[in-house]
Write an enzyme that holds these catalytic residues in place. Structure first.
Site, PDB file in Angstrom:
ATOM      1  N   MET A   1     -11.886   4.743  -0.905  1.00  0.00           N
ATOM      2  CA  MET A   1     -12.613   4.998   0.336  1.00  0.00           C
ATOM      3  C   MET A   1     -13.169   6.411   0.190  1.00  0.00           C
ATOM      4  O   MET A   1     -12.684   7.372   0.807  1.00  0.00           O
ATOM      5  CB  MET A   1     -11.656   4.848   1.530  1.00  0.00           C
ATOM      6  CG  MET A   1     -11.218   3.408   1.751  1.00  0.00           C
ATOM      7  SD  MET A   1      -9.713   3.236   2.733  1.00  0.00           S
ATOM      8  CE  MET A   1      -8.461   3.463   1.467  1.00  0.00           C
TER       9      MET A   1
ATOM     10  N   MET B   1     -11.584  -5.989   4.817  1.00  0.00           N
ATOM     11  CA  MET B   1     -10.814  -5.023   5.611  1.00  0.00           C
ATOM     12  C   MET B   1     -10.550  -5.639   6.988  1.00  0.00           C
ATOM     13  O   MET B   1     -11.481  -6.022   7.695  1.00  0.00           O
ATOM     14  CB  MET B   1     -11.605  -3.726   5.805  1.00  0.00           C
ATOM     15  CG  MET B   1     -11.823  -2.880   4.560  1.00  0.00           C
ATOM     16  SD  MET B   1     -10.324  -2.217   3.814  1.00  0.00           S
ATOM     17  CE  MET B   1      -9.567  -1.345   5.163  1.00  0.00           C
TER      18      MET B   1
ATOM     19  N   HIS C   1      -1.095  -1.252  -4.364  1.00  0.00           N
ATOM     20  CA  HIS C   1      -2.378  -0.918  -3.734  1.00  0.00           C
ATOM     21  C   HIS C   1      -2.382   0.584  -3.463  1.00  0.00           C
ATOM     22  O   HIS C   1      -1.505   1.090  -2.752  1.00  0.00           O
ATOM     23  CB  HIS C   1      -2.528  -1.728  -2.446  1.00  0.00           C
ATOM     24  CG  HIS C   1      -3.845  -1.585  -1.764  1.00  0.00           C
ATOM     25  ND1 HIS C   1      -4.949  -2.340  -2.094  1.00  0.00           N
ATOM     26  CD2 HIS C   1      -4.248  -0.767  -0.753  1.00  0.00           C
ATOM     27  CE1 HIS C   1      -5.967  -2.005  -1.310  1.00  0.00           C
ATOM     28  NE2 HIS C   1      -5.572  -1.050  -0.487  1.00  0.00           N
TER      29      HIS C   1
ATOM     30  N   ASP D   1      -4.363   3.622  -2.019  1.00  0.00           N
ATOM     31  CA  ASP D   1      -5.460   3.960  -1.105  1.00  0.00           C
ATOM     32  C   ASP D   1      -5.924   5.396  -1.296  1.00  0.00           C
ATOM     33  O   ASP D   1      -5.134   6.330  -1.162  1.00  0.00           O
ATOM     34  CB  ASP D   1      -4.999   3.783   0.345  1.00  0.00           C
ATOM     35  CG  ASP D   1      -4.983   2.334   0.775  1.00  0.00           C
ATOM     36  OD1 ASP D   1      -6.007   1.637   0.569  1.00  0.00           O
ATOM     37  OD2 ASP D   1      -3.960   1.884   1.319  1.00  0.00           O
TER      38      ASP D   1
ATOM     39  N   MET E   1      -8.516   8.272   0.038  1.00  0.00           N
ATOM     40  CA  MET E   1      -9.348   8.676   1.185  1.00  0.00           C
ATOM     41  C   MET E   1      -9.826  10.102   0.981  1.00  0.00           C
ATOM     42  O   MET E   1      -9.063  10.956   0.519  1.00  0.00           O
ATOM     43  CB  MET E   1      -8.533   8.570   2.463  1.00  0.00           C
ATOM     44  CG  MET E   1      -8.008   7.167   2.702  1.00  0.00           C
ATOM     45  SD  MET E   1      -6.880   7.125   4.103  1.00  0.00           S
ATOM     46  CE  MET E   1      -6.564   5.367   4.204  1.00  0.00           C
TER      47      MET E   1
ATOM     48  N   PHE F   1      -6.915   4.770   7.890  1.00  0.00           N
ATOM     49  CA  PHE F   1      -5.554   5.034   8.354  1.00  0.00           C
ATOM     50  C   PHE F   1      -4.670   3.806   8.132  1.00  0.00           C
ATOM     51  O   PHE F   1      -5.133   2.676   8.303  1.00  0.00           O
ATOM     52  CB  PHE F   1      -5.545   5.383   9.854  1.00  0.00           C
ATOM     53  CG  PHE F   1      -6.376   6.591  10.167  1.00  0.00           C
ATOM     54  CD1 PHE F   1      -5.842   7.869  10.041  1.00  0.00           C
ATOM     55  CD2 PHE F   1      -7.703   6.450  10.545  1.00  0.00           C
ATOM     56  CE1 PHE F   1      -6.618   8.987  10.297  1.00  0.00           C
ATOM     57  CE2 PHE F   1      -8.493   7.572  10.803  1.00  0.00           C
ATOM     58  CZ  PHE F   1      -7.943   8.845  10.685  1.00  0.00           C
ATOM     59  N   GLY F   2      -3.421   4.062   7.784  1.00  0.00           N
ATOM     60  CA  GLY F   2      -2.435   2.992   7.773  1.00  0.00           C
ATOM     61  C   GLY F   2      -1.915   2.763   9.179  1.00  0.00           C
ATOM     62  O   GLY F   2      -2.172   3.546  10.095  1.00  0.00           O
ATOM     63  N   GLY F   3      -1.195   1.680   9.352  1.00  0.00           N
ATOM     64  CA  GLY F   3      -0.499   1.439  10.610  1.00  0.00           C
ATOM     65  C   GLY F   3      -1.379   1.014  11.766  1.00  0.00           C
ATOM     66  O   GLY F   3      -0.950   1.056  12.926  1.00  0.00           O
TER      67      GLY F   3
ATOM     68  N   ASP G   1      -6.770  -6.665   3.872  1.00  0.00           N
ATOM     69  CA  ASP G   1      -6.137  -5.342   3.866  1.00  0.00           C
ATOM     70  C   ASP G   1      -6.215  -4.711   5.248  1.00  0.00           C
ATOM     71  O   ASP G   1      -7.305  -4.447   5.750  1.00  0.00           O
ATOM     72  CB  ASP G   1      -6.868  -4.459   2.837  1.00  0.00           C
ATOM     73  CG  ASP G   1      -6.284  -3.054   2.745  1.00  0.00           C
ATOM     74  OD1 ASP G   1      -5.195  -2.803   3.288  1.00  0.00           O
ATOM     75  OD2 ASP G   1      -6.942  -2.202   2.106  1.00  0.00           O
TER      76      ASP G   1
ATOM     77  N   HIS H   1      -8.067   1.583  -4.340  1.00  0.00           N
ATOM     78  CA  HIS H   1      -9.008   1.254  -3.265  1.00  0.00           C
ATOM     79  C   HIS H   1      -9.685   2.555  -2.865  1.00  0.00           C
ATOM     80  O   HIS H   1      -9.084   3.384  -2.170  1.00  0.00           O
ATOM     81  CB  HIS H   1      -8.239   0.610  -2.103  1.00  0.00           C
ATOM     82  CG  HIS H   1      -9.087   0.330  -0.905  1.00  0.00           C
ATOM     83  ND1 HIS H   1      -8.556   0.016   0.332  1.00  0.00           N
ATOM     84  CD2 HIS H   1     -10.441   0.307  -0.754  1.00  0.00           C
ATOM     85  CE1 HIS H   1      -9.548  -0.181   1.183  1.00  0.00           C
ATOM     86  NE2 HIS H   1     -10.701  -0.002   0.560  1.00  0.00           N
TER      87      HIS H   1
ATOM     88  N   SER I   1       0.854  -1.194   0.000  1.00  0.00           N
ATOM     89  CA  SER I   1       0.000   0.000   0.000  1.00  0.00           C
ATOM     90  C   SER I   1       0.889   1.243   0.000  1.00  0.00           C
ATOM     91  O   SER I   1       1.684   1.445   0.924  1.00  0.00           O
ATOM     92  CB  SER I   1      -0.880   0.015   1.243  1.00  0.00           C
ATOM     93  OG  SER I   1      -1.384   1.324   1.445  1.00  0.00           O
TER      94      SER I   1
HETATM   95  C1  DX5 Z   1      -6.640   1.392   5.396  1.00  0.00           C
HETATM   96  C2  DX5 Z   1      -6.070   1.068   4.031  1.00  0.00           C
HETATM   97  C3  DX5 Z   1      -5.015   0.002   4.062  1.00  0.00           C
HETATM   98  C4  DX5 Z   1      -3.834   0.321   4.922  1.00  0.00           C
HETATM   99  C5  DX5 Z   1      -2.729  -0.693   4.798  1.00  0.00           C
HETATM  100  O1  DX5 Z   1      -7.660   2.313   5.281  1.00  0.00           O
HETATM  101  O2  DX5 Z   1      -7.077   0.649   3.163  1.00  0.00           O
HETATM  102  O3  DX5 Z   1      -4.624  -0.324   2.739  1.00  0.00           O
HETATM  103  O4  DX5 Z   1      -3.342   1.585   4.664  1.00  0.00           O
HETATM  104  O5  DX5 Z   1      -1.656  -0.249   5.582  1.00  0.00           O
HETATM  105  P1  DX5 Z   1      -1.106  -1.092   6.822  1.00  0.00           P
HETATM  106  O6  DX5 Z   1      -0.529  -2.341   6.223  1.00  0.00           O
HETATM  107  O7  DX5 Z   1      -0.082  -0.177   7.400  1.00  0.00           O
HETATM  108  O8  DX5 Z   1      -2.246  -1.376   7.730  1.00  0.00           O
HETATM  109 ZN    ZN Z   2      -6.493  -0.256   1.217  1.00  0.00          ZN
END
Ligand code: DX5
Ligand code: ZN
Length: 223
Positions: A71, A140, A35, A37, A39, A146-148, A180, A69, A10
């Site tokens: 969102m 999901m 991937h 993302d 947002m 958010f990542g992490g 994911d 992806h 991602s």
């Molecule tokens: C969350 C995203 C994911 C996420 C993946 O909203 O769709 O793709 O950022 O990142 P990690 O692997 O850091 O959870």
């Molecule tokens: Zn994603």
């Protein structure tokens, strides 16, 4: 049945100041797809990147598959922009469109793959009637935005349920089952055992000092 596993970093966890080089680096390190993302600070409480950034990756020379992806809500007009920009798969959330069937038809009419993403609170039933329009079911394993974040353990049940539904359906049997959120070498094997065959990882790859080593560790943990 699950197919041979694919790993999709991602870009949310990449260094945006040098995104082209980051994407080149993870592909050279063995990633199968990218991937991307998206947002919108509306469907999810965060803002990331739009079609010009995806287009810039194509202009930079990236030829690998890129899954957008989305969102974002509403999604119908935006998804066209991501296809124009070079997405090879567009994945949408059923809650982000008034008419899921129409949105999936819009994607497929453009000749790219269509995906549906299921939040931790969304049952597989939300997409059962459109499986014939779907190339990817994305489970999901965190709440989107958010990542992490930490992997939600109950997501394994959601993957198992989705795998059973896909395998039981002539329409769904060919679809990829993607997971994911919060994926790392310590849980990717369990996600694989539950039936997933595509794995998104942001932090576990871009947060590692050596991308090839990180991807090799994920593949080793897949068995
Ligand atoms: C969350 C995203 C994911 C996420 C993946 O909203 O769709 O793709 O950022 O990142 P990690 O692997 O850091 O959870
Ligand atoms: Zn994603």
């Amino acid at each position: 049945m699950p197919r041979s596993p694919l790993i999709a970093p991602s870009v949310l966890a990449a260094d945006f100041a040098c995104l082209g080089a980051e994407v080149d680096a993870v592909l050279a390190a063995g990633a199968d797809a990218i991937h991307f993302d998206v947002m919108d600070n509306h469907y999810v409480p965060n803002l990331s990147v739009g079609p010009p950034v995806l287009r810039a990756l194509r202009a930079h020379g990236v030829t690998a598959p890129i899954e957008a992806h989305l969102m974002a809500k509403p999604v119908d007009r935006l998804l066209e922009d991501f296809i124009d920009a070079g997405a090879t798969c567009v994945t949408i959330h059923p809650e982000a469109t008034e008419h899921l069937h129409r949105s999936l038809c819009l994607i497929r009419e453009r000749g790219v793959q269509a995906g549906v993403a299921l939040n931790p609170g969304t049952p597989i039933a939300a997409v059962e009637r459109v499986l014939h329009l779907v190339d990817v079911v994305l489970v999901m394993s965190v709440n989107p935005g958010f990542g992490g974040q930490a992997f939600i353990p109950e997501s394994l049940d959601a993957v198992r349920t989705a795998r059973a539904r896909l395998d039981a359906s002539p329409d769904g049997a060919a679809a990829r089952l993607e997971v994911d959120g919060g994926i790392h070498a310590g849980n990717i094997g369990a996600a694989r055992a539950a039936g997933a065959d595509m794995f998104v990882a942001g932090t576990a790859i871009f947060g590692a000092p050596d991308y090839a080593d990180a991807i090799a560790k994920l593949r080793a943990a897949l068995g």
